[in-house]
Design a protein around this motif. Structure first.
Motif, mmCIF file in Angstrom:
data_model
loop_
_atom_site.group_PDB
_atom_site.id
_atom_site.type_symbol
_atom_site.label_atom_id
_atom_site.label_comp_id
_atom_site.label_asym_id
_atom_site.label_seq_id
_atom_site.Cartn_x
_atom_site.Cartn_y
_atom_site.Cartn_z
ATOM 1 N N GLY A 69 47.242 113.804 -52.980
ATOM 2 C CA GLY A 69 47.901 113.105 -51.873
ATOM 3 C C GLY A 69 49.211 113.739 -51.462
ATOM 4 N N ASN A 70 49.390 115.009 -51.807
ATOM 5 C CA ASN A 70 50.676 115.676 -51.554
ATOM 6 C C ASN A 70 50.510 116.905 -50.672
ATOM 7 O OD1 ASN A 70 53.447 115.928 -51.795
ATOM 8 N ND2 ASN A 70 53.316 117.227 -53.622
ATOM 9 N N MET A 71 49.549 116.839 -49.735
ATOM 10 C CA MET A 71 49.368 117.917 -48.783
ATOM 11 C C MET A 71 48.881 117.303 -47.471
ATOM 12 S SD MET A 71 47.039 121.404 -48.954
ATOM 13 C CE MET A 71 48.021 122.223 -50.203
ATOM 14 N N ARG A 72 49.783 117.233 -46.504
ATOM 15 C CA ARG A 72 49.444 116.572 -45.248
ATOM 16 C C ARG A 72 48.362 117.325 -44.480
ATOM 17 N NH1 ARG A 72 54.930 116.850 -45.142
ATOM 18 N NH2 ARG A 72 54.798 118.474 -43.556
ATOM 19 N N SER A 73 48.456 118.639 -44.482
ATOM 20 C CA SER A 73 47.521 119.454 -43.711
ATOM 21 C C SER A 73 47.126 120.680 -44.522
ATOM 22 C CB SER A 73 48.164 119.893 -42.388
ATOM 23 O OG SER A 73 47.348 120.810 -41.700
ATOM 24 N N LEU A 74 45.896 121.144 -44.334
ATOM 25 C CA LEU A 74 45.423 122.329 -45.040
ATOM 26 C C LEU A 74 45.881 123.623 -44.365
ATOM 27 C CD1 LEU A 74 41.736 121.297 -45.864
ATOM 28 C CD2 LEU A 74 43.789 121.022 -47.271
ATOM 29 N N VAL A 75 46.426 123.495 -43.168
ATOM 30 C CA VAL A 75 46.802 124.675 -42.381
ATOM 31 C C VAL A 75 48.294 124.644 -42.079
ATOM 32 C CG1 VAL A 75 46.453 125.905 -40.202
ATOM 33 C CG2 VAL A 75 44.509 124.808 -41.340
ATOM 34 N N THR A 76 48.936 125.786 -42.153
ATOM 35 C CA THR A 76 50.327 125.930 -41.749
ATOM 36 C C THR A 76 50.418 127.038 -40.707
ATOM 37 O OG1 THR A 76 52.597 126.210 -42.553
ATOM 38 C CG2 THR A 76 50.897 127.610 -43.540
ATOM 39 N N HIS A 77 51.615 127.273 -40.192
ATOM 40 C CA HIS A 77 51.788 128.265 -39.124
ATOM 41 C C HIS A 77 52.933 129.215 -39.447
ATOM 42 C CE1 HIS A 77 49.713 124.923 -37.097
ATOM 43 N NE2 HIS A 77 49.250 125.828 -36.257
ATOM 44 N N GLU A 78 52.776 130.441 -39.007
ATOM 45 C CA GLU A 78 53.867 131.409 -38.993
ATOM 46 C C GLU A 78 54.084 131.847 -37.553
ATOM 47 O OE1 GLU A 78 52.890 134.600 -41.602
ATOM 48 O OE2 GLU A 78 53.531 133.526 -43.408
ATOM 49 N N PHE A 79 55.344 132.054 -37.178
ATOM 50 C CA PHE A 79 55.672 132.316 -35.782
ATOM 51 C C PHE A 79 56.189 133.737 -35.605
ATOM 52 C CE2 PHE A 79 56.286 127.807 -36.690
ATOM 53 C CZ PHE A 79 55.399 127.259 -35.780
ATOM 54 N N TYR A 80 55.659 134.403 -34.577
ATOM 55 C CA TYR A 80 56.023 135.791 -34.294
ATOM 56 C C TYR A 80 56.188 135.974 -32.793
ATOM 57 C CZ TYR A 80 54.435 136.725 -39.072
ATOM 58 O OH TYR A 80 54.283 136.718 -40.437
ATOM 59 N N VAL A 81 56.672 137.153 -32.434
ATOM 60 C CA VAL A 81 56.788 137.531 -31.023
ATOM 61 C C VAL A 81 55.574 138.390 -30.683
ATOM 62 C CG1 VAL A 81 58.155 138.741 -29.298
ATOM 63 C CG2 VAL A 81 59.292 137.447 -31.121
ATOM 64 N N GLY A 82 54.789 137.958 -29.704
ATOM 65 C CA GLY A 82 53.553 138.645 -29.370
ATOM 66 C C GLY A 82 53.627 139.410 -28.065
ATOM 67 N N LYS A 83 52.500 139.491 -27.405
ATOM 68 C CA LYS A 83 52.405 140.232 -26.149
ATOM 69 C C LYS A 83 53.321 139.621 -25.095
ATOM 70 C CE LYS A 83 48.993 141.878 -22.766
ATOM 71 N NZ LYS A 83 47.570 141.875 -22.361
ATOM 72 N N LYS A 84 53.956 140.466 -24.309
ATOM 73 C CA LYS A 84 54.908 140.075 -23.270
ATOM 74 C C LYS A 84 56.085 139.300 -23.856
ATOM 75 C CE LYS A 84 51.401 139.938 -19.634
ATOM 76 N NZ LYS A 84 50.729 139.110 -18.584
ATOM 77 N N ALA A 85 56.380 139.556 -25.139
ATOM 78 C CA ALA A 85 57.507 138.933 -25.850
ATOM 79 C C ALA A 85 57.390 137.414 -25.897
ATOM 80 C CB ALA A 85 58.838 139.339 -25.218
ATOM 81 N N LYS A 86 56.159 136.906 -25.854
ATOM 82 C CA LYS A 86 55.930 135.464 -25.945
ATOM 83 C C LYS A 86 55.711 135.062 -27.397
ATOM 84 C CE LYS A 86 53.899 134.911 -21.332
ATOM 85 N NZ LYS A 86 52.695 134.475 -20.577
#
Length: 287
Positions: A69-86
């Motif tokens: 009961g100590n994991m809200r979601s199985l997926v997390t995110h990492e954030f980067y700068v992609g195409k067209k600097a988005k």
């Protein structure tokens, strides 16, 4: 002509001509159409072939989540700068619980097998990444990219970098940025084939150091060590990047806020119910 095509060499020549024509069309329109098309097709095939692994990760994750009961979601995110600097948000299977600790044997299993990276094929299918492209840069690294190297942001980041062809253990960020900018300018079908097969050959040989110094340090850390940027500039950009990532995480992973909101709405009603229940006996006694 019909008699010619009935011969083995006539048929072979006809097929060779068709293949050459198809390759010519793909090469001409590769940058605008076919690179994205083949990325999506290859990612879809990979997800289909690896579907048993996805299922195994989801089942084990659900079991761990239900047991602890100590994991809200199985997926997390990492954030980067992609195409067209988005900004692009890349998915990973979580290997830690909500407290930041390793998620037991489940988390160790994901890291040991590197299965936590499996969602990358979904990101490629959705167009956030490419199989072959420039190296993905974090917010803090992208902030220090010079104008001369901003051309690298005209294409998608990739799993395989163009340094697979020319890189070695002595490669530095200057060479990597030059390689990225050159790749973005000259991206082609046959160029990608060359990069892929060079990477495959080096992987088979166990040569994993083609990124050189760029493998162990971020671009911003390298500039700081070289004295190109000051500690104040580094810390300032790092704080801004961390704040931006925190805001994005609230958007992409809003479960915690929702749970808090639900808790806030339930508590008053529960208190009201308690007050009503305590008042009813008093009214009964008065009657």
């Amino acid at each position: 002509m019909d008699e010619f095509l009935k011969t083995w060499y006539g048929l072979a020549l006809f097929i060779a001509f068709d293949v050459a024509a198809a390759l010519a069309v793909m090469a001409i329109a590769y940058r605008w159409i076919f690179k994205r098309f083949w990325d999506a097709v290859a990612a879809l095939v990979c997800m289909a072939v690896l579907s048993p692994l996805y299922l195994a990760v989801l089942v084990r994750g659900k079991i761990y989540k239900k047991r602890t009961g100590n994991m809200r979601s199985l997926v997390t995110h990492e954030f980067y700068v992609g195409k067209k600097a988005k900004t692009i948000a890349l998915r990973l299977f979580r290997t830690t619980d909500d407290d930041g600790n390793e998620a037991g044997s489940y988390g160790r299993w994901l890291r040991r097998t590197r299965f936590y990276k499996l969602p990358v094929f979904f990101d490629i299918f959705c167009g956030r990444l490419s199989f072959i492209g420039v190296r993905k840069f974090s917010f803090i690294d992208a902030a220090f990219v010079s104008e001369d190297d901003e051309g690298r942001f005209s294409v998608r980041p990739g799993l395989i970098n163009s340094l697979a062809v020319s890189g070695d253990e002595e490669t530095d960020y200057k060479e990597m940025l030059l390689s990225d900018t050159r790749y973005a300018r000259r991206m082609s079908l046959f160029g990608d084939w060359k990069i892929f097969f060079s990477w495959l050959l080096k992987t088979i040989r166990g040569e994993k150091d083609y990124l050189g110094a760029a493998k162990d340090k971020t671009y911003a850390e390298t500039l700081l060590d070289e004295g190109t940027i000051s500690r104040e500039d580094f810390d300032s950009v790092a704080r801004s990047a961390a704040a931006e990532e925190e805001e994005l995480r609230k958007i992409y992973e809003p479960v915690e806020e929702e749970e808090e909101a639900e808790g806030d709405t339930k508590e008053p009603s529960e208190r009201d119910g308690e007050e009503v229940r305590t008042e009813q006996p008093e009214n009964g006694e008065e009657n």
